[in-house]
Design an enzyme around this catalytic site. Sequence first.
Site, PDB file in Angstrom:
ATOM      1  CG  LEU A 202      -6.013   4.715   3.405  1.00  0.00           C
ATOM      2  CD1 LEU A 202      -5.882   4.510   4.909  1.00  0.00           C
ATOM      3  CD2 LEU A 202      -4.789   5.408   2.859  1.00  0.00           C
ATOM      4  CE  LYS A 203      -4.055  -3.713  -2.299  1.00  0.00           C
ATOM      5  NZ  LYS A 203      -3.881  -4.591  -1.136  1.00  0.00           N
ATOM      6  CG  HIS A 204      -6.299  -1.213   4.913  1.00  0.00           C
ATOM      7  ND1 HIS A 204      -6.061  -0.832   6.216  1.00  0.00           N
ATOM      8  CD2 HIS A 204      -7.211  -0.324   4.441  1.00  0.00           C
ATOM      9  CE1 HIS A 204      -6.801   0.218   6.519  1.00  0.00           C
ATOM     10  NE2 HIS A 204      -7.508   0.543   5.456  1.00  0.00           N
ATOM     11  N   GLY A 378      -0.281   1.620  -0.257  1.00  0.00           N
ATOM     12  CA  GLY A 378      -0.588   2.453  -1.409  1.00  0.00           C
ATOM     13  C   GLY A 378      -2.009   2.986  -1.382  1.00  0.00           C
TER      14      GLY A 378
END
Length: 1123
Positions: A202-204, A378
């Site tokens: 996951l793109k935090h 994203g």
Amino acid sequence: MSLSSTSTSSLLLLLSPRGNPRRLLPLLLPLRLSSSSSAAAAAAAMPPRRDRHHGKQPQQQWKPKATDPAAAAPAVVAAASSPASSTSSSADFAGGVERMTISPSPQGGASQVWVPRGYATSASSSSSSSSAAAAEQRIDAEKLSRVFKAAPNFEVDNNTFIQSQIRATFYPKFENEKSDQETRTRMIEMVSHGLATLEVTLKHSGSLFMYAGHHGGAYAKNSFGNIYTAVGVFVLGRLFREAWGKEAPRMQEEFNVFLEKNCISISMELVTAVLGDHGQRPKDDYAVITAVTELGHGKPKFYSTPEVIEFCRKWRLPTNHVWLFSTRKSASSFFAAYDALCEEGTATSVCKALDEIADVAVPGSKDHVKVQGEILEGLVARIVSRESSVQIEEVLRNYPLPPLDGVGSDLGPSLREICAANRSDEKQQIKALLENVGPSMCPDHSDWFGCSGLDDHHSPSANRSVVTKFLQAHPTDYTTKKLQEMIRVMKQRNFPAAFKCYWNYHKIDSLSNDSLYYKMVIHVLSDSVFRRYQQEMRRNQGLWPLYRGFFVDVNLFKVNNMKSSIPSEDIDTSLKNINGALDSNSSAKDGLADEDSNLMVKLKFLTYKADEELGNISKAVYIRRKYGNKPLSSSTYLSEAEPFLEQYAKRSPENQALIGAAGDLVQTENFLAILEAKRDEEGDLQAERGTAPPSPTSTSLDVVPKAEGLIVFFPGIPGCAKSALCKEILTTPGGLGDNRPLHSLMGDLIKGRYWQKVADERKKKPFRITLADKNAPNEEVWRQIEDMCRTTKAAAVPVIPDSEGTDSNPFSLDALAVFMFRVLQRVNHPGNLDKASPNAGYVLLMFYNLYDGKSRREFESELYERFGSLVKMPLLKPDRVPLPDEVKAILDEGISLFRLHQSRHGRAEPSKGAYAKEWAQWEKRLRQVLFANTDYLNSIQVPFDFAVKEVLEQLKSVAKGDLKTPDTTKRKFGNIVFAAVTLPPADILGALPKLAEDTDANKFLNNTKLADNLTKAHVTLAHKRVHGVAAVSSYGVYQNHQVPVIFNAFLFSDKMAALEVELGTVNGEKIASRNDWPHATLWTAPGVAPKEANTLPQLVTEGKAKRVAIDPPITISGVLDFY
């Protein structure tokens, strides 16, 4: 460890007498490491989970300014001879060649004992705090003032040395030179052949924070000692309280000691509401560990994901959500799932889909929905070792999720409460945060506030002088030598980067005129530098990567009491002897070539982009009305924005979907229902009108009524052949195929405001077709054209050179090279931009830079959204060979020089700035390089007559008002709705005579004129809304494959007709439709949705429809694809 076997000649040492005791600085210590040493190193890589205080004394460290060195020596020697110390020493030596210190004997002339010098001293929280206070009290402000003032005059001679220690760094930024689609294909190929595993995280939506212990330092992306790092330390400390409860102070202290002793830096995504709003305000302030890096000796070593998870579970730190895809089917399904969700994916829907598809799924420690919300920025997909799946499963077995002992207990005031209580003063915020986190986590505040009695002595001029001396001094270790190489390359190539140096206040008590301590920050100012540096690495295999978030401790010192008898060549030769040992694993990673090991692609979601843009615009308008134009702090902005977003989201379901989880108003199912409300359940092969074309190979042309005028304009760069194209259009018999007159205005012949002139001419004759023969490179011009369209009742169509582009510019370097080559071949150009122009290269770079910041997809999408159509002029052959290295190098050098010039002189002419000489030399070499590659540059271009023909055909379609239905292929790289097998209508029509043998069927075919009206058909395999994303994406492995389709029966009623089908196999695997009744809909009556054909079998049983068997069955082939 004994050194008796080491010959005296092999120890190249320089004596540095700085009072008593003295320090010996080894330039090379070729030590043979025993297997026991390696084992000790492995054991020391991670601390035991319990009993960390028992049976082990803290390792001592010699300090150059000890109050009583004679008394201190026995303690050091004793520590070195103790079992605990020897174990630690072995571990330290196992990391590579260790720097050493000599411990003086209490009696002069007595034998001296070698003791490994550690990086930190273990101490209790109280002793750390008291020692820090005592050090501060010992500071002689007057003496230090003299040192600071004398530092610029520090001269480098043959007795000057430099020693450096990397303190923090993040992964290198590797930019794929291939397109995203090519990168996807390569990733799938590698997984298919068992060479690698595809890892997705996951793109935090936060910011980079790095931590190396309270002495090692806390760092943001390109800075330290500010509110960003104070917030990071506070959040990290709070995570320890949450995880360890009452044990948190002890574990914080042990963690700091562990990081410093082992030279480890941890990197994390720091997500808070007080450091700026990333589209959606997070519900909680948190961090997720994204990297763990060993920085002791040699090149930084980044832990693999299984190692990161093991590290974090031992220390109870939060990890990210991870998915692994180890087969061709799962990897293909992942990319298909993203394409199905890219426009509407939320945290819940994305995680659910990937959990179903992945071969291994590891939930994150922090639930994205609970801590940040549904809006997901994203995903990051990268290639990792093929053994990752096995390794990560072993880690999960051995290290289950640890308990959180502090959950539910009072953790003290929150980050938001502290910042809100001190919002008027940022320094007070920092102080409050550091004091609240406590001395066990942060006993030393000097990185933020310096030392009492001292001012901030950093200055830009000192930066340049320190870096120069850094490059001139002799390196004492291999790391320093490689850093010197890196910085030299960046300076020689004029890469836009800053090398900022600050006094290292942790070493303030060791400062002297002959020994200066700095912290160096390597700040890359443009992402293009990473790509250009990669090219340098290909030419020089020994270069270290250029890292992001790059911080180095530097010690510049002299050896004054002896003349160095060691020539610099011998130093280099000696250092080379350990190159292989330190970088033995640098050439390949887990059996992957460097290019493949760095394959990575970032995949963002439209929900995040829309939420960010809408949120920013809406909040800005609301807040500015209330506060006017005065500057606002982040806390004020966010405090006002949050209630506004809640109110905005309440106004309509559409607003809720756009704003996201503001105030917990939006449920995932409601969000998806809004987006799906107007979509046909079975889907449609025709793409939606107004969808931006993400693929450079397809073009969408909108209707232009003949009663309107038309403006043809050119968002391009000089040399794109727009003037030559306009001449061809003007001289084409019949023009664009209708009776509207053609008119061209050449920008080079118009004096004054060109676009105003175009507007005036259009008002005179609004219905004609205007060819605006001038480059239209930016949004300001595009807005003027939009205004002309409104005021003169016209449509506009942009004509752009077709180019792959890059992540940050819609035009590739290949295209730029061709444009420059064309310009430098001109003679007597009306605008004086030709071979005689001394600054032709600079002018083209200026235009190229006007497009900077937009990817090709963003560039095309914006033009399409503004004007509804897009015409592409072929430029480069698709099968061309890559751009020669010398051409790429001269362009990269020019881009770098342009940015330096622009940052210093703005729009001033290159001949009048500080880089006049460099510009003249570059322009000369540009011509030499391009003309030396004449054959290549001519060979890669599409023939001009072919390009003209292609553009004319597209423009004629626009001018005539013909509507070209958008090609369905453009949906593949966007939002997938369903998977289907597309059937060729001609093959279906060939089966109709067989159906006509039945009287009722023949009558039906004649009445509906099916043979005349059938233009498309498909067999739906799975639909996102009905069957789910995972079901749709599971067909990704078969995409573009031919699938046998068998017609078994023809079913029809007065409202619809369809063929009953059975699907064949692909590569031996049966293709099955998720529909209960696989079929191909051929016809529906007006007002009847295609999905109603699913009811035909039921209607047959009810006698309301007829089924005609096809015996023997008819088999045709179709192509499996996504729509």
